[in-house]
Design a protein around this motif. Sequence first.
Motif, PDB file in Angstrom:
ATOM      1  N   GLU A   1       2.960  -5.260  -9.688  1.00 37.47           N
ATOM      2  CA  GLU A   1       4.048  -4.642  -8.934  1.00 37.47           C
ATOM      3  C   GLU A   1       3.582  -3.352  -8.277  1.00 37.47           C
ATOM      4  O   GLU A   1       2.555  -2.778  -8.652  1.00 37.47           O
ATOM      5  CB  GLU A   1       5.255  -4.355  -9.834  1.00 37.47           C
ATOM      6  N   LEU A   2       4.375  -2.898  -7.286  1.00 31.95           N
ATOM      7  CA  LEU A   2       4.151  -1.621  -6.624  1.00 31.95           C
ATOM      8  C   LEU A   2       5.325  -0.718  -6.961  1.00 31.95           C
ATOM      9  O   LEU A   2       6.477  -1.089  -6.748  1.00 31.95           O
ATOM     10  CB  LEU A   2       4.045  -1.817  -5.112  1.00 31.95           C
ATOM     11  N   LYS A   3       5.025   0.488  -7.476  1.00 33.92           N
ATOM     12  CA  LYS A   3       6.074   1.377  -7.963  1.00 33.92           C
ATOM     13  C   LYS A   3       6.116   2.676  -7.162  1.00 33.92           C
ATOM     14  O   LYS A   3       5.101   3.226  -6.769  1.00 33.92           O
ATOM     15  CB  LYS A   3       5.844   1.720  -9.443  1.00 33.92           C
ATOM     16  N   ASN A   4       7.341   3.144  -6.931  1.00 36.41           N
ATOM     17  CA  ASN A   4       7.602   4.486  -6.425  1.00 36.41           C
ATOM     18  C   ASN A   4       8.489   5.151  -7.469  1.00 36.41           C
ATOM     19  O   ASN A   4       9.694   4.927  -7.505  1.00 36.41           O
ATOM     20  CB  ASN A   4       8.297   4.429  -5.065  1.00 36.41           C
ATOM     21  N   GLN A   5       7.868   5.926  -8.345  1.00 40.57           N
ATOM     22  CA  GLN A   5       8.536   6.449  -9.537  1.00 40.57           C
ATOM     23  C   GLN A   5       9.056   5.258 -10.354  1.00 40.57           C
ATOM     24  O   GLN A   5       8.272   4.431 -10.777  1.00 40.57           O
ATOM     25  CB  GLN A   5       9.625   7.433  -9.145  1.00 40.57           C
ATOM     26  N   ASN A   6      10.366   5.170 -10.559  1.00 41.80           N
ATOM     27  CA  ASN A   6      10.896   4.062 -11.356  1.00 41.80           C
ATOM     28  C   ASN A   6      11.381   2.893 -10.512  1.00 41.80           C
ATOM     29  O   ASN A   6      11.957   1.929 -11.027  1.00 41.80           O
ATOM     30  CB  ASN A   6      12.050   4.558 -12.246  1.00 41.80           C
ATOM     31  N   LYS A   7      11.156   2.973  -9.197  1.00 42.60           N
ATOM     32  CA  LYS A   7      11.631   1.937  -8.291  1.00 42.60           C
ATOM     33  C   LYS A   7      10.496   0.987  -7.915  1.00 42.60           C
ATOM     34  O   LYS A   7       9.394   1.421  -7.571  1.00 42.60           O
ATOM     35  CB  LYS A   7      12.214   2.580  -7.027  1.00 42.60           C
TER      36      LYS A   7
END
Length: 276
Positions: free
Chosen positions: A40-46
Motif C-alpha cells: 500500500e501507499l500511505k499518507n500518514q494514516n490514509k
Amino acid sequence: MKKILTLIFCFFTCVFGAQEIKLIKGQAIFLELEKNNFIELKNQNKTIPTFNHPKNKNKILAIFALPYKNPPKSTKLIAIYKNKQQEFIINALEGNYKSEKIQVAKNKIFPPKNVQERIKKELQEANAIYTSYTPKALYDGTFTIPLTSFITSDFGKARVFNNQVASYHSGTDFRAASGTPIYAANSGIVKIAKNRYYSGNSVVIDHGFGIYSQYYHLSKINVKKGQKVKKGKLIGLSGATGRVSGPHLHFGIFAAQKQVDPLDFVKKFNALFNEI
C-alpha cells in the motif's frame, strides 16, 4: 556484533531511500511504483488508491495532488512493500500564477437569500461526487482537450470580481461563441448534467480512479446524469450561463480529491501512454 549487523541489514531492506519531488500547488503528479510485492501507499494514516499502469505491467500508479489554497509545504508518502519501504517527499511550490479583474452580474457576487439554499445543495452534491471513488478505468486511452481555441483565462489566476470578491480560477477558459459544440474529453459516466447557480449549465464526467472532467457555462446540455459517454461524444454547446462575463467554455479536471490544472493533468496523463 551480530545484533548490530542484523539491525543495519534491516534498515537497508526496510527503507529504500527517499525521493524528493517538487510540485506546484494546484497540480497533480503520477507516482510510478513497483508492482511486485507492493502492499500500500500511505499518507500518514490514509491509504492512497493505486491502479495498474496502462503500458507497463510491472508498474502501478498513484495520483497525488496539491490544493491551490494553503497547500502543505511538505508531504511524506510511504510506499510499503513486503520487504522494504520507499519514501516520497512532496515539496510545494507557489508557481507563477497571474491575476485578473472580472465584471459580472451583482447577484452572482452577493446572491439573494432565496438562492443561497440552492447554492449550498449544489455544493454538497458536488462534494459527494468528488469524494467518491470508482475503482476501475472508465476512460478510453488518452484525454483530448475539448477545444483548441484561444485560452482567455488560465488555471490558477487570482480573480477579483467587481473589485470586491477575491477568488481563484479553478479551470481553463477557452474562447467559444455560444453554440460551439463541446465534446467529452474521454469516456466515462455523467455525474452532473444540470443548471447550477455559479457554473451555469454544467456537465461533469467520472472517468474512474478519482478522475473527473468538468464543462461549465454551456448554453445547452446534450447528456443526462448516469449516461455512459464515449470519448468525443457531443455533450453540449458552449454558452454564457452562470457567473460569466461572456460566452466561453470552462474546462476543469478534479483528481485525487483536488481541483487541478486541467492542461497540466492531461499532459502528464497522456505521457503515461507513451512509456514502454
